[in-house]
Write an enzyme that holds these catalytic residues in place. Structure first.
Site, PDB file in Angstrom:
ATOM      1  N   GLY A 244       0.830  -1.208   0.000  1.00 30.74           N
ATOM      2  CA  GLY A 244       0.000   0.000   0.000  1.00 30.74           C
ATOM      3  C   GLY A 244       0.858   1.249   0.000  1.00 30.74           C
ATOM      4  O   GLY A 244       1.984   1.259  -0.501  1.00 30.74           O
ATOM      5  N   SER A 245       0.330   2.298   0.586  1.00 34.59           N
ATOM      6  CA  SER A 245       1.015   3.588   0.591  1.00 34.59           C
ATOM      7  C   SER A 245       2.151   3.598   1.612  1.00 34.59           C
ATOM      8  O   SER A 245       2.187   2.788   2.546  1.00 34.59           O
ATOM      9  CB  SER A 245       0.021   4.707   0.925  1.00 34.59           C
ATOM     10  N   GLY A 249       2.359   1.932   5.394  1.00 34.99           N
ATOM     11  CA  GLY A 249       3.477   1.089   5.773  1.00 34.99           C
ATOM     12  C   GLY A 249       4.179   1.568   7.028  1.00 34.99           C
ATOM     13  O   GLY A 249       4.582   0.760   7.877  1.00 34.99           O
ATOM     14  N   GLU A 266       5.812  -3.539   0.868  1.00 35.26           N
ATOM     15  CA  GLU A 266       5.918  -3.134  -0.535  1.00 35.26           C
ATOM     16  C   GLU A 266       5.036  -1.910  -0.688  1.00 35.26           C
ATOM     17  O   GLU A 266       3.817  -2.017  -0.779  1.00 35.26           O
ATOM     18  CB  GLU A 266       5.475  -4.278  -1.452  1.00 35.26           C
ATOM     19  N   CYS A 300       1.750   0.314  -8.531  1.00 36.51           N
ATOM     20  CA  CYS A 300       2.924   0.686  -7.729  1.00 36.51           C
ATOM     21  C   CYS A 300       4.084   1.066  -8.629  1.00 36.51           C
ATOM     22  O   CYS A 300       4.923   1.878  -8.261  1.00 36.51           O
ATOM     23  CB  CYS A 300       3.332  -0.477  -6.821  1.00 36.51           C
TER      24      CYS A 300
END
Length: 517
Positions: A244-245, A249, A266, A300
């Site tokens: 995610g963002s 994270g 990630e 991403c």
């Protein structure tokens, strides 16, 4: 899509039972009597509803996953691979239906959704082979009559947190490897894409049933901040894999680190491509177009910064402006449309705000300012892509806007281009287009790109499952999918075995203990 067709597809995956394996899905059946509505970005209409898991449900799921782990870890790895093979075959048989669900709730063009399901299948095939290759090492020892080796063991329940943009593939990266490594899994999908999660989960439960295993191997939890916090803070969770963002994270990492737990992150991209004077421009333009516009700029690995040699900038911008003006945008099930919608209205608002900020910071909007969301009665979350010519030092460039917004910079020397490439805090994917071997080698060397993915003469997106996927800096440092990413889901032990009658110490140390005689 006609309602009857949709109901037929959904019925393929969603049972009428309250109990979905070891997850109660927030203690409700999948029907419209639940609390949280799910909207399709294709037409802004609610088409399903879910509710969030209660704290006691999550505790029960973690307890059942922990108990089942003690049985699953003793199953031979090649046999665990057989479960993933069964699941992959079910996914193959359901490829069209699975892709339809993705396009319905994520707005991804149908051809891209088919590609995502194929990625799920591919990583399962990879995991099946890997189940016979979880190798340790035999290590030379300095002591006589001793053997030293490494072994890899399962770690325990793994929480998988996924984003909306790849609602099936990223889960599969983690789920397939976690299961063949001997762990149980708990999935917290994006609330934007719950049907994709239920579809995959039901197929996996069906495979588990055919395999003769326990449904406690895989669990599914819907929720937002409170549910995520409860999952990641629990000491029985061995690993939290979160996609995610960067902001998400950081929050997850802090909570897991507070209990000395393990994470696999990630996160954001903000990816760049360098176009050199020797580049094959036709090839580069094609790569730019897909990298910037694929999944409506919501990957991403989406191209967000284009760094073009000053001698080529006008030519590249002219070509891109023409292409952008002809991009067809609309229903993702219509194969004529290159782009579907953004995930929701908030994504459109964020993109528009970034465009305004970039212009305030000296940027020039190259594309026409005909944003579909302005003054339009069109249903759905559609917006035209945008290109902005802006200095690489502008603050807005350092931020990742998860939308089809491309910033263009110019450069004079390769060192300058690489400095621009590496000047942001994210470090996922990067690319260079050049026919100069020295430039290519410099870019992939230690003095080149600081990203986890470094490409030459291909775009920033479209990674294969065989290579470990992930990035550096604020992207999180994690690696998923291929190569030796399986090691994230296991723990390593170093074993020294003495089969002699003496007790020599390492480094030649002598430590004689009195016998007492």
């Amino acid at each position: 899509m006609h309602e009857a067709t949709l109901k037929t597809i959904l019925a393929r995956f969603y049972s009428n039972d309250k109990y979905y394996g070891s997850a109660y899905l927030g203690e409700q059946r999948f029907d419209r009597s639940t609390k949280v509505e799910v909207f399709s970005p294709n037409n802004s209409q609610a088409f399903a509803s879910i509710s969030h898991a209660k704290p006691e449900t999550i505790n029960r799921i973690i307890a059942s996953a922990s108990a089942e782990f003690k049985h699953w870890r003793d199953t031979p790895a090649p046999k665990r691979g057989e479960l993933i093979r069964l699941f992959a075959n079910k996914a193959r048989a359901s490829k069209q239906q699975l892709a339809t669900v993705i396009s319905l709730e994520a707005g991804k063009p149908f051809q891209e959704s088919l590609g995502e399901v194929q990625e799920l299948i591919d990583v399962c095939d990879f995991a099946v082979g890997l189940s016979r290759q979880l190798y340790g090492l035999t290590i030379a020892t300095e002591r006589p009559n001793h053997r030293m080796m490494e072994q890899w063991h399962p770690i325990g329940p793994v929480v998988i947190i996924t984003a909306f943009n790849f609602p099936m593939a990223v889960w599969a990266w983690n789920a397939a490897l976690s299961l063949i490594c001997g762990n149980t899994i708990i999935w917290k999908p994006s609330s934007q894409t719950p049907l994709s999660a239920i579809a995959c989960h039901q197929l996996l439960l069906s495979a588990i049933k055919d395999f003769g295993g326990s449904p406690e191997l895989s669990s599914l939890v819907f929720g937002e901040k409170a549910q995520v916090e409860q999952l990641v803070e629990h000491r029985d969770i061995a690993l939290v894999s979160a996609t995610g963002s960067c902001a998400m994270g950081r929050a997850v990492n802090c909570r897991v680190a507070a209990r000395m737990g393990r994470t696999l992150l990630e996160l954001g991209g903000n990816n760049a491509m360098i176009v050199c004077p020797s580049a094959d421009l036709e090839l580069a333009i094609r790569a730019i177009t897909f990298s910037a516009l694929g999944t409506s700029g919501q990957r991403c690995t989406t191209l967000r910064r284009l760094i073009v040699h000053r001698s080529l900038k006008h030519q590249v911008l002219t070509k891109l402006k023409m292409i952008y003006s002809t991009v067809s945008i609309g229903d993702p099930f219509d194969e004529e449309n290159l782009m579907g919608p953004l995930i929701n209205q908030q994504a459109i608002n964020t993109m528009n705000a970034s465009i305004d900020t970039a212009i305030e910071q000296g940027g020039i909007l190259i594309t026409d300012d005909n944003r579909l969301s302005k003054g339009s009665n069109q249903k759905g979350c559609y917006s035209r892509p945008a290109i902005i010519d802006i200095d690489a030092t502008a603050e807005i460039v350092k931020q990742e806007t998860f939308a089809p917004l491309l910033y263009v910079h110019s450069y004079d020397s390769l060192d300058q281009a690489i400095e621009i490439q590496n000047s942001v805090s994210q470090g996922l994917s990067s690319a260079i287009f050049t026919k100069d071997m020295a430039e290519a080698e410099i870019f992939v060397s230690a003095r080149g790109s600081d990203c986890g993915i470094v490409n030459v003469n291909i775009g920033t997106s479209g990674a294969e499952i065989g290579g470990a996927f992930g990035g550096e800096k604020e992207t999180g440092g994690g690696r998923e999918s291929g190569s030796d990413a399986w090691k994230n889901y296991m723990r390593r032990t170093t074993n020294t075995i003495n089969y002699g009658s003496e007790l020599p110490l390492a480094q030649g140390i002598s430590f004689d203990i009195p016998t007492g005689d």
